[in-house]
Design an enzyme around this catalytic site. Sequence first.
Site, PDB file in Angstrom:
ATOM      1  N   LYS A 193       0.913  -1.235   0.077  1.00  0.00           N
ATOM      2  CA  LYS A 193      -0.161   0.151  -0.054  1.00  0.00           C
ATOM      3  C   LYS A 193       0.960   1.319   0.071  1.00  0.00           C
ATOM      4  O   LYS A 193       1.534   1.378   0.869  1.00  0.00           O
ATOM      5  CB  LYS A 193      -0.943  -0.102   1.170  1.00  0.00           C
ATOM      6  CG  LYS A 193      -2.072   0.623   1.234  1.00  0.00           C
ATOM      7  CD  LYS A 193      -2.161   2.128   0.813  1.00  0.00           C
ATOM      8  CE  LYS A 193      -1.894   3.096   1.989  1.00  0.00           C
ATOM      9  NZ  LYS A 193      -1.370   4.356   1.833  1.00  0.00           N
ATOM     10  N   GLY A 211      -4.361   3.572  -1.898  1.00  0.00           N
ATOM     11  CA  GLY A 211      -5.532   3.785  -0.914  1.00  0.00           C
ATOM     12  C   GLY A 211      -4.852   4.796   0.092  1.00  0.00           C
ATOM     13  O   GLY A 211      -3.785   4.971   0.127  1.00  0.00           O
ATOM     14  N   GLY A 227      -4.331   5.925   4.183  1.00  0.00           N
ATOM     15  CA  GLY A 227      -3.697   5.029   5.153  1.00  0.00           C
ATOM     16  C   GLY A 227      -4.781   4.581   6.091  1.00  0.00           C
ATOM     17  O   GLY A 227      -4.920   3.551   6.567  1.00  0.00           O
ATOM     18  N   GLY A 256      -4.567   1.362   4.315  1.00  0.00           N
ATOM     19  CA  GLY A 256      -3.522   0.983   5.174  1.00  0.00           C
ATOM     20  C   GLY A 256      -3.772   0.300   6.364  1.00  0.00           C
ATOM     21  O   GLY A 256      -3.173  -0.694   6.943  1.00  0.00           O
ATOM     22  N   GLU A 299      10.109   1.871  10.486  1.00  0.00           N
ATOM     23  CA  GLU A 299      11.124   2.896  10.176  1.00  0.00           C
ATOM     24  C   GLU A 299      10.711   4.344  10.130  1.00  0.00           C
ATOM     25  O   GLU A 299       9.575   4.699   9.368  1.00  0.00           O
ATOM     26  CB  GLU A 299      11.774   2.567   8.688  1.00  0.00           C
ATOM     27  CG  GLU A 299      12.542   1.484   8.436  1.00  0.00           C
ATOM     28  CD  GLU A 299      13.706   1.131   9.116  1.00  0.00           C
ATOM     29  OE1 GLU A 299      14.217   2.276   9.617  1.00  0.00           O
ATOM     30  OE2 GLU A 299      14.077   0.047   9.439  1.00  0.00           O
ATOM     31  N   CYS A 349      14.035  11.148   6.439  1.00  0.00           N
ATOM     32  CA  CYS A 349      13.977  10.807   7.730  1.00  0.00           C
ATOM     33  C   CYS A 349      15.547  10.863   8.445  1.00  0.00           C
ATOM     34  O   CYS A 349      15.565  11.309   9.658  1.00  0.00           O
ATOM     35  CB  CYS A 349      13.318   9.379   7.867  1.00  0.00           C
ATOM     36  SG  CYS A 349      14.116   8.146   6.985  1.00  0.00           S
ATOM     37  N   GLU A 386      10.626  16.481  14.350  1.00  0.00           N
ATOM     38  CA  GLU A 386      10.700  16.412  13.107  1.00  0.00           C
ATOM     39  C   GLU A 386       9.958  17.354  12.321  1.00  0.00           C
ATOM     40  O   GLU A 386       8.712  17.434  12.194  1.00  0.00           O
ATOM     41  CB  GLU A 386      10.225  14.927  12.722  1.00  0.00           C
ATOM     42  CG  GLU A 386      10.921  14.480  10.956  1.00  0.00           C
ATOM     43  CD  GLU A 386      10.448  13.135  10.876  1.00  0.00           C
ATOM     44  OE1 GLU A 386       9.552  12.656  10.726  1.00  0.00           O
ATOM     45  OE2 GLU A 386      11.834  12.652  10.472  1.00  0.00           O
TER      46      GLU A 386
HETATM   47  P1  NAI Z   1       2.247   8.906   7.494  1.00  0.00           P
HETATM   48  O1  NAI Z   1       3.073   8.163   8.551  1.00  0.00           O
HETATM   49  O2  NAI Z   1       0.746   9.271   8.080  1.00  0.00           O
HETATM   50  O3  NAI Z   1       2.105   8.240   6.106  1.00  0.00           O
HETATM   51  C1  NAI Z   1       2.905   7.076   5.721  1.00  0.00           C
HETATM   52  C2  NAI Z   1       2.069   6.072   5.309  1.00  0.00           C
HETATM   53  O4  NAI Z   1       1.341   5.582   6.268  1.00  0.00           O
HETATM   54  C3  NAI Z   1       1.246   6.094   4.044  1.00  0.00           C
HETATM   55  O5  NAI Z   1       1.334   5.259   3.172  1.00  0.00           O
HETATM   56  C4  NAI Z   1      -0.240   6.432   4.655  1.00  0.00           C
HETATM   57  O6  NAI Z   1      -1.157   5.948   3.649  1.00  0.00           O
HETATM   58  C5  NAI Z   1      -0.170   5.273   5.845  1.00  0.00           C
HETATM   59  N1  NAI Z   1      -0.877   5.449   7.000  1.00  0.00           N
HETATM   60  C6  NAI Z   1      -1.313   6.661   7.602  1.00  0.00           C
HETATM   61  N2  NAI Z   1      -2.299   6.521   8.415  1.00  0.00           N
HETATM   62  C7  NAI Z   1      -2.324   4.853   8.603  1.00  0.00           C
HETATM   63  C8  NAI Z   1      -3.142   4.289   9.552  1.00  0.00           C
HETATM   64  N3  NAI Z   1      -3.883   4.909  10.466  1.00  0.00           N
HETATM   65  N4  NAI Z   1      -2.942   2.889   9.186  1.00  0.00           N
HETATM   66  C9  NAI Z   1      -2.106   2.216   8.209  1.00  0.00           C
HETATM   67  N5  NAI Z   1      -1.476   3.110   7.306  1.00  0.00           N
HETATM   68  C10 NAI Z   1      -1.619   4.642   7.647  1.00  0.00           C
HETATM   69  O7  NAI Z   1       2.856  10.337   7.252  1.00  0.00           O
HETATM   70  P2  NAI Z   1       2.344  11.724   6.870  1.00  0.00           P
HETATM   71  O8  NAI Z   1       0.881  12.059   7.442  1.00  0.00           O
HETATM   72  O9  NAI Z   1       2.321  11.786   5.289  1.00  0.00           O
HETATM   73  O10 NAI Z   1       3.649  12.946   7.217  1.00  0.00           O
HETATM   74  C11 NAI Z   1       3.445  13.322   8.390  1.00  0.00           C
HETATM   75  C12 NAI Z   1       4.790  13.429   8.758  1.00  0.00           C
HETATM   76  O11 NAI Z   1       5.716  12.196   9.030  1.00  0.00           O
HETATM   77  C13 NAI Z   1       5.760  14.079   8.283  1.00  0.00           C
HETATM   78  O12 NAI Z   1       5.903  15.473   8.179  1.00  0.00           O
HETATM   79  C14 NAI Z   1       7.275  13.672   8.590  1.00  0.00           C
HETATM   80  O13 NAI Z   1       7.612  14.380   9.916  1.00  0.00           O
HETATM   81  C15 NAI Z   1       6.646  12.142   9.038  1.00  0.00           C
HETATM   82  N6  NAI Z   1       7.193  11.183   7.996  1.00  0.00           N
HETATM   83  C16 NAI Z   1       8.358  10.515   8.173  1.00  0.00           C
HETATM   84  C17 NAI Z   1       8.807   9.685   6.982  1.00  0.00           C
HETATM   85  C18 NAI Z   1      10.088   8.816   7.282  1.00  0.00           C
HETATM   86  O14 NAI Z   1      10.488   8.533   6.283  1.00  0.00           O
HETATM   87  N7  NAI Z   1      10.359   8.793   8.455  1.00  0.00           N
HETATM   88  C19 NAI Z   1       7.939   9.701   5.824  1.00  0.00           C
HETATM   89  C20 NAI Z   1       6.888  10.301   5.778  1.00  0.00           C
HETATM   90  C21 NAI Z   1       6.538  11.214   6.688  1.00  0.00           C
END
Ligand code: NAI
Length: 511
Positions: free
Chosen positions: A210, A241, A243, A247, A285, A319, A418
Amino acid sequence: MVRRELPDYPSETSSASFTGANPVSHPSRGASMNSAAEPAPTYRTGFHIGGRWVSPLGTDEISVENPATEQVIGRVPAGTAADVDRAVAAARAAFPGWAALAPTERAAHLERLHRRLTARAGEIAHTVACELGTPLKIAARVQAGLPLTVLDSYVTLAASPPEEETVGNSLVVREPVGVVGAITPWNYPLHQVVAKVAPALAAGCTVVLKPAELTPLVAYLLFDAVDEAGLPPGVVNLVTGTGPVAGAALAAHPGVDMVSFTGSTATGTQISRLAADRIARVSLELGGKSANIIFEDADLAGAVKVGVGNAFLNSGQTCTAWTRMLVHRSRYDEAVDLAGKAAGGYRLGDPFDPATRLGPLVSAGQRERVRGYVERGLAEGARLVTGGLDAPVPDTGYFVAPTVLADVDPDSTVAQEEIFGPVLAVIPFDDDDHAVAIANNSKYGLAGAVWSGDQDRAVAVARRLRTGAVDVNGGAFNPLAPFGGYKQSGVGRELGAHGLAEFLEVKSIQR
Ligand code: NAI
Ligand code: MG
């Protein structure tokens, strides 16, 4: 070099040529994806399940935006729990056969996949430049080059899995965990996928992916390559789709033995909770707030230049970004000055302009988040060296000017949270112990750096940092080295042999 491989697109070489077309969500589109002269492909969209492109069961869609132009460039289906069910069933059905293959046979499949994906390097860079805004030149190297390197490493590692051991009267063997649910973020949209799919397949697991809803298009290129490589049906499946719907359904699915997630710590927490109900294995991660420690005996100009470049790579949406620059007080003013000048020299703009160093942030929401942090940092007493909210940025696109904040309190919000944008916090320290204390004053523990003219001193300090990785005096990125975090930066490791071991169970057979 990679530019030559790019498919032709109109002379304005603008990502606007994408507008209106939905090249990547069209499962059977031709190679003419970048030509604006070409009519938009017939709109057809789908998931890749059980070795075929299939229609979604629901009707909801996600619009994909180019963050430099603010134009919608594609649409993908928003999968439902029922779609996830189908994909998990396909992965379960494929698991016994894939797990039973000889390691060399799985390696041969991955080698074909690598070849097919390599042929798409130009398309990959172009697509990520459009959906994420990474400058094309950098996208070619990082967004296309890095995942190809990682996939290639697993061609080799798949062929030589960990040896069986004898412990007394026991034979210790390793077996694949089972079906893996992979949930990935938008910042390195193909790399994060490959860093899960390649080792999982190498280990004998099957996968449901996903990808991030902000950048789902590049995953379609991977699945075109999967088709061409002739991977057995169901070995790897795609459901796009949101999250909270697709997700969460994947993380909670009883047919998923392991959830491998990269993204925010907040979402990682939710995924852990969903997986806990059935004690599914979780690999996470997550975020970071990494420290770059620069000692008084370091090559200051080099350390600051590389440090700023690291902090701003991919517009700071990385990250492992070294977002806290810690400098010995005796060189502090000099370093702040150098960092300000370096940051001020970054050219902001169109990702397709070869002179551009910094693209936009991924979305309007992400830009607002980052702007909010800059405001907060200044309110909490930081000094603006360069950038900030009033600095000029292009009118269109989600840009934030490269920003350096000095005299940042190590306990303040911008030193603790972050930000995920081009914002660097510079902090002075008095001695080695003080530097280590500030660096470790974080809920995160992902990466870091140490610079000193004395290599032994630098390595000694590197050992004291509570993080999963430290680069000493500009040590090069190693795609075979384990990658992952301490503390709230995650659980488990990716890349190399350690990354493959994440997808293996251990069995003792007593004789
Ligand atoms: P997110 O962590 O919400 O999204 C990452 C993935 O998780 C996406 O595929 C999303 O669809 C999925 N996801 C979201 N909610 C979910 C749930 N309840 N259950 C299962 N899957 C779910 O990241 P977001 O909201 O796009 O970014 C917010 C902040 O997160 C950024 O500002 C940054 O600080 C951090 N981030 C860190 C990353 C890293 O590489 N460590 C990558 C992306 C974001
Ligand atoms: Mg989110």
